[in-house]
Design an enzyme around this catalytic site. Structure first.
Site, short mmCIF file in Angstrom:
data_model
loop_
_atom_site.label_atom_id
_atom_site.label_comp_id
_atom_site.label_asym_id
_atom_site.label_seq_id
_atom_site.Cartn_x
_atom_site.Cartn_y
_atom_site.Cartn_z
N ASN A 56 0.75 -1.27 0.16
CA ASN A 56 0.15 0.16 0.06
C ASN A 56 0.83 1.12 0.05
O ASN A 56 1.56 1.54 1.04
CB ASN A 56 -0.92 -0.13 1.50
N ARG A 74 -2.76 -2.15 -3.50
CA ARG A 74 -3.71 -1.37 -3.18
C ARG A 74 -3.68 -0.22 -4.20
O ARG A 74 -2.61 0.37 -4.21
CB ARG A 74 -3.76 -0.92 -1.94
N HIS A 84 -12.66 2.86 -0.35
CA HIS A 84 -12.84 2.07 0.85
C HIS A 84 -13.46 0.58 0.43
O HIS A 84 -14.01 -0.04 1.16
CB HIS A 84 -13.73 2.21 1.91
N ARG A 126 -11.99 15.67 6.97
CA ARG A 126 -12.71 16.18 5.66
C ARG A 126 -14.21 16.68 6.25
O ARG A 126 -14.74 15.68 7.05
CB ARG A 126 -12.83 15.05 4.78
N GLU A 131 -8.12 -4.99 5.27
CA GLU A 131 -8.13 -4.74 3.74
C GLU A 131 -6.81 -5.49 3.20
O GLU A 131 -6.95 -5.97 2.17
CB GLU A 131 -7.93 -3.33 3.66
#
Ligand code: ADP
Length: 403
Positions: free
Chosen positions: A10, A94, A183, A244, A387
């Site tokens: 990743n 990823r 996601h 965010r 993940e």
């Protein structure tokens, strides 16, 4: 096939996270992280899980991703897990943005690289870093399948009614403006794990997944397929997140530009980095916010309430989208750990069949678990996301069938 190991990478703009898994039993052989690549204060942290040895840390300047991966390879070699091993079956990467094009994990070739590159305008922060990781790993083991697993892929099943913004179609299409969602690897993994927890097949259940980490997103999963998700063209849309804003009237942007005299880049930074929980109360860590609330801090309480209000709106919206809901699953850092967030998010929703059992909700645990009362119409679950395991599983499934 004798090669059963998968290296999951990743790559961020200045970081490289990795895990080495053995897919015979999905066990983790090693994991680690290189941070602050390109800076003088780079740091490598390596956990040799297979040998049960101590985590090793080193601080020395690491110039680029190439040097970072070589340093990781050296660490792995110390444990007898070198990347030159014939037991390594593939590298799973990823990749954040796969656009409309990539609906499933894909073995990377020149055409795939070109398409990921073409998507840079819609993922300017992430895709370039992901490409660097792919190129670096390919240079190290050119003979090995490199597989891209896209954050957007799980959401490509969204119907047009959910994926399109209601703006002029020609303009939208010319600039690939639509809702992609992110996601996805987590939403796929958690929705399947939730079905398993209920003793059902994914095709038999409708699940609302709430991935609440520093970034946060909700998804409505109908019989194993995503039909709506809260992030959009970029990860900015939807829930209130650590830094965010999530949903806001788009006219806020015009207003800040015209009346506030801010540039587009300043507004971009404001909404992505200085908003959400941190913008509302100065902290983005839910633990710190809860500590402040316990001390009677009004600003922290308001930030929490805004966060919960948005979450509740999405639960209601996705309930309506799905029509029938079998389970709501909380996952990621906040979802897995913050019992107060889970309780607040479903409080007052008894009429929808939703409730948490306070005793079950308070219990800490590592695995998937139910926190709703035993007679609840809708199951409420805590389902830890993984993940890396999902990327490794998808990667291995692909190289096994193509070999
Ligand atoms: P990401 O992968 O998006 O960086 P994570 O899924 O690791 O994020 O979640 C990180 C967040 O989880 C932290 O910002 C923190 O707010 C929250 N978190 C972690 N542990 C706890 C805890 N015990 N209680 C409340 N919140 C927690």
């Amino acid at each position: 096939m004798s090669a059963t190991r998968v290296l999951v990478l990743n790559s961020g703009s200045s970081s490289l996270k990795y895990q080495l898994l053995d897919m015979r039993d999905s066990s983790r052989l090693a994991s680690g992280l290189v941070e602050r690549i390109g800076e003088r204060s780079s740091r490598l942290k390596h956990s040799p899980l297979a040998t049960g040895g101590e985590t090793r840390e080193q601080s020395a300047p690491i110039a680029d991703h190439d040097a970072a991966l070589k340093a990781v390879a050296e660490e792995l070699a110390k444990d007898g897990l070198g990347l030159d091993s014939p037991e390594l079956a593939a590298v799973g990467h990823r990749v954040v943005h796969g656009g409309k094009h990539f609906t499933r994990p894909t073995v990377i070739d020149d055409a795939v690289l070109a398409e990921i590159e073409r998507l840079i305008p819609v993922a300017p922060l992430h895709n370039p870093a992901n490409l660097t990781g792919i190129r670096t790993a390919t240079a190290l083991r050119p003979d090995l399948p490199q597989v891209a697993v896209f954050d957007t892929a799980f959401h490509t099943t969204m119907p047009e009614s959910a994926a399109r913004y209601a703006i002029d179609v020609e303009t939208a299409d010319a600039h690939r403006v639509r809702r992609y969602g992110f996601h996805g690897t987590s939403h796929a993994f958690v929705s399947r794990a939730t079905a398993k927890l209920l003793g059902k097949a994914p095709e038999e259940v409708n699940v609302i997944v709430l991935h609440l980490g520093n970034g946060a997103s909700a998804s409505a999963v109908e019989k194993g397929r995503c039909v709506d998700t809260s992030m959009g063209l970029t990860p900015l849309e939807g829930l209130v997140m650590g830094t965010r804003s999530g949903d806001a009237d788009p006219a806020v942007i015009f207003h800040l530009a015209r009346v506030g005299g801010m540039s587009i880049d300043e507004i971009d930074a404001l909404l992505n980095k200085k908003s959400g929980l941190i913008g509302l109360c100065g902290d983005n860590d839910m633990r710190e916010i809860q500590r402040r609330i316990d001390e009677g801090d009004e600003q922290a309480k308001l930030a929490f309430d805004i966060y919960i209000h948005r979450l509740k709106k999405y639960i209601g919206a996705y309930y309506a989208v799905l029509g029938r809901v079998d389970a709501i699953a909380f996952t990621a850092g906040v979802g897995e750990n913050a019992a107060a967030v889970r309780a607040a998010a479903v409080s007052g929703l008894d009429a929808l069949g939703l409730a948490v059992d306070d005793g079950l909700n308070a219990v800490r645990g590592d695995g998937p678990r139910l926190i709703s009362p035993s007679d609840a119409r809708v199951a409420v679950a805590v389902v830890p996301t993984d993940e890396e395991l999902e990327i490794a599983t998808q990667t291995y499934a692909l190289v096994k069938t193509t070999n």
